[in-house]
Design a protein around this motif. Structure first.
Motif, short mmCIF file in Angstrom:
data_model
loop_
_atom_site.label_atom_id
_atom_site.label_comp_id
_atom_site.label_asym_id
_atom_site.label_seq_id
_atom_site.Cartn_x
_atom_site.Cartn_y
_atom_site.Cartn_z
N LYS A 98 -8.38 10.57 -7.67
CA LYS A 98 -8.34 9.11 -7.50
C LYS A 98 -7.14 8.70 -6.64
O LYS A 98 -7.26 7.82 -5.76
CB LYS A 98 -8.28 8.43 -8.86
N GLN A 99 -6.00 9.29 -6.88
CA GLN A 99 -4.80 8.97 -6.09
C GLN A 99 -4.99 9.40 -4.63
O GLN A 99 -4.57 8.68 -3.71
CB GLN A 99 -3.58 9.66 -6.70
N ALA B 164 0.84 -1.21 0.00
CA ALA B 164 0.00 0.00 0.00
C ALA B 164 0.87 1.25 0.00
O ALA B 164 0.54 2.24 -0.67
CB ALA B 164 -0.92 0.00 1.21
N GLN B 165 1.97 1.21 0.72
CA GLN B 165 2.87 2.37 0.76
C GLN B 165 3.54 2.58 -0.59
O GLN B 165 3.69 3.72 -1.05
CB GLN B 165 3.93 2.16 1.84
N VAL B 166 3.95 1.50 -1.22
CA VAL B 166 4.56 1.59 -2.55
C VAL B 166 3.59 2.21 -3.54
O VAL B 166 3.93 3.13 -4.29
CB VAL B 166 5.01 0.20 -3.04
N ARG B 167 2.35 1.72 -3.53
CA ARG B 167 1.34 2.24 -4.45
C ARG B 167 1.05 3.71 -4.18
O ARG B 167 0.89 4.50 -5.12
CB ARG B 167 0.05 1.42 -4.33
N SER B 168 1.01 4.10 -2.90
CA SER B 168 0.75 5.49 -2.56
C SER B 168 1.86 6.42 -3.04
O SER B 168 1.61 7.58 -3.39
CB SER B 168 0.59 5.64 -1.04
N GLY B 169 3.09 5.91 -3.07
CA GLY B 169 4.22 6.73 -3.48
C GLY B 169 4.47 6.77 -4.97
O GLY B 169 5.26 7.60 -5.45
N LEU B 170 3.80 5.92 -5.74
CA LEU B 170 4.06 5.83 -7.18
C LEU B 170 3.82 7.12 -7.96
O LEU B 170 4.53 7.38 -8.93
CB LEU B 170 3.24 4.69 -7.79
N PRO B 171 2.82 7.95 -7.58
CA PRO B 171 2.66 9.20 -8.33
C PRO B 171 3.92 10.05 -8.37
O PRO B 171 4.11 10.83 -9.30
CB PRO B 171 1.53 9.91 -7.57
N VAL B 172 4.78 9.90 -7.36
CA VAL B 172 6.05 10.62 -7.34
C VAL B 172 7.19 9.73 -7.78
O VAL B 172 7.94 10.03 -8.71
CB VAL B 172 6.35 11.17 -5.92
N LEU B 173 7.33 8.59 -7.12
CA LEU B 173 8.50 7.72 -7.32
C LEU B 173 8.49 7.01 -8.67
O LEU B 173 9.54 6.54 -9.12
CB LEU B 173 8.56 6.68 -6.20
N GLY B 174 7.33 6.97 -9.30
CA GLY B 174 7.24 6.29 -10.60
C GLY B 174 7.99 7.00 -11.71
O GLY B 174 8.23 6.43 -12.77
N ASP C 99 -4.27 3.13 7.29
CA ASP C 99 -3.47 4.07 6.50
C ASP C 99 -2.74 3.35 5.36
O ASP C 99 -2.06 2.36 5.59
CB ASP C 99 -2.45 4.75 7.42
N HIS C 100 -2.89 3.85 4.15
CA HIS C 100 -2.16 3.31 3.00
C HIS C 100 -0.82 4.00 2.80
O HIS C 100 0.15 3.38 2.37
CB HIS C 100 -3.00 3.48 1.73
N THR C 101 -0.76 5.30 3.07
CA THR C 101 0.46 6.07 2.81
C THR C 101 1.57 5.72 3.79
O THR C 101 2.73 5.54 3.40
CB THR C 101 0.16 7.57 2.86
N LYS D 147 11.11 15.74 -3.88
CA LYS D 147 12.40 15.44 -3.28
C LYS D 147 12.33 14.74 -1.92
O LYS D 147 13.05 13.75 -1.70
CB LYS D 147 13.22 16.73 -3.17
N PRO D 148 11.49 15.17 -0.97
CA PRO D 148 11.47 14.48 0.33
C PRO D 148 11.12 13.01 0.24
O PRO D 148 11.67 12.19 0.99
CB PRO D 148 10.39 15.25 1.12
N LEU D 149 10.23 12.66 -0.67
CA LEU D 149 9.84 11.26 -0.81
C LEU D 149 10.99 10.42 -1.36
O LEU D 149 11.22 9.29 -0.90
CB LEU D 149 8.60 11.15 -1.71
N PHE D 150 11.73 10.96 -2.31
CA PHE D 150 12.90 10.26 -2.81
C PHE D 150 13.95 10.12 -1.72
O PHE D 150 14.60 9.07 -1.59
CB PHE D 150 13.49 11.00 -4.02
#
Length: 264
Positions: free
Chosen positions: A143-144, A119-129, A208-210, A172-175
């Motif tokens: 939707k995200q 769930a955390q990976v999916r939540s971060g994909l809009p940035v980390l993808g 929590d998914h994030t 940047k913080p997420l990376f």
């Protein structure tokens, strides 16, 4: 007259003005509360959306520096209360003794946290993808937001929160947090062994998914060698929107009770 200052710290994608109900409530309990934004944020949601480039390329160190500068103007160290990435920032401010106590609500992962649930990976994909997002600002779609923030509330409420509070945030913080365990000098590192810091409370939403509860609990466990007060509270049916949705008062009241218990 309010005595103890409280600084609220927002996370990615939510404007600082979303803390307004908390500020009013804490004022009623004689705290001098404020919620300054991240560097690059404008004063309003609308203005921040119109100037998304201003928040780009701001990392964890930039955010910590901005809040440190704000705190220096207060005249005394405050209590810091952070949500999501704000919870990571709160921990860093506490570890540096810039704050006298901290509450980390669904906190962004610090260096040393190992679980990475799907769930955390999916939540971060809009940035980390997209690696190029590290230097850009990124906005969530409705939707995200529903998946990352609003999964434990109704679609109607999730959409309303999205419309009212969401803003672009720096990638940047997420990376930085994602790469923390592979970096010797990560800005996401926190001195979790420090024993002369003030009390620290972790609050987690069980849905929590994030920042899944497993991640928040792993961060809490990193403090096991510190003799300082460190507590953990789970709200099993709550998601990442827990500080801004219609159940926010449950979280705020628990926080106030914990502060009173610790004579803060």
């Amino acid at each position: 007259m309010p005595t103890t200052p409280v600084v609220f710290i927002h996370g990615l994608w939510i404007h600082s003005s979303a803390w307004s109900p908390w500020i009013d409530l804490f004022g009623q309990h004689d705290y001098a509360a404020a919620a300054p934004g991240w560097p690059g944020d404008s004063d309003t949601v609308a203005a921040t959306r119109l100037n998304s480039a201003a928040v780009a390329d701001k990392g964890i160190d930039d955010i910590v520096s901005a809040y440190t500068a704000h705190i220096r103007q207060l005249g005394r160290p405050p209590i810091v209360i952070g949500h999501s990435f704000g919870g990571l920032i709160a921990q860093k401010l506490l570890a540096s003794k810039t704050a006298i106590a901290a509450v980390a609500i669904d906190p962004g992962q610090i260096k040393g946290v190992k679980p990475v649930p799907f769930a955390q990976v999916r939540s971060g994909l809009p940035v980390l993808g997209n690696p190029s997002n590290k230097r850009k600002s990124v906005s969530l779609t409705k939707k995200q937001f529903r998946y990352s923030f609003g999964n434990a509330i109704t679609q109607e409420e999730s959409d309303a929160l999205f419309d009212e509070w969401t803003i672009p945030g720096p990638g940047k913080p997420l990376f930085e947090a994602t790469a923390a365990n592979f970096s010797r000098k990560s800005p996401a590192a926190v001195d979790t062994r420090r024993g002369d810091r003030g009390p620290l409370l972790f609050i987690s939403g069980g849905k929590d998914h994030t920042v899944p509860e497993k991640v928040a609990k792993a961060a809490f466990d990193l403090y096991s060698e510190s003799p300082a007060v460190t507590n953990f509270k789970s709200f099993p049916d709550r998601g990442h929107s827990l500080v801004i949705d219609r159940g926010w008062r449950d979280i705020a009241d628990y926080t106030l009770g914990w502060l009173k218990k610790n004579n803060l």
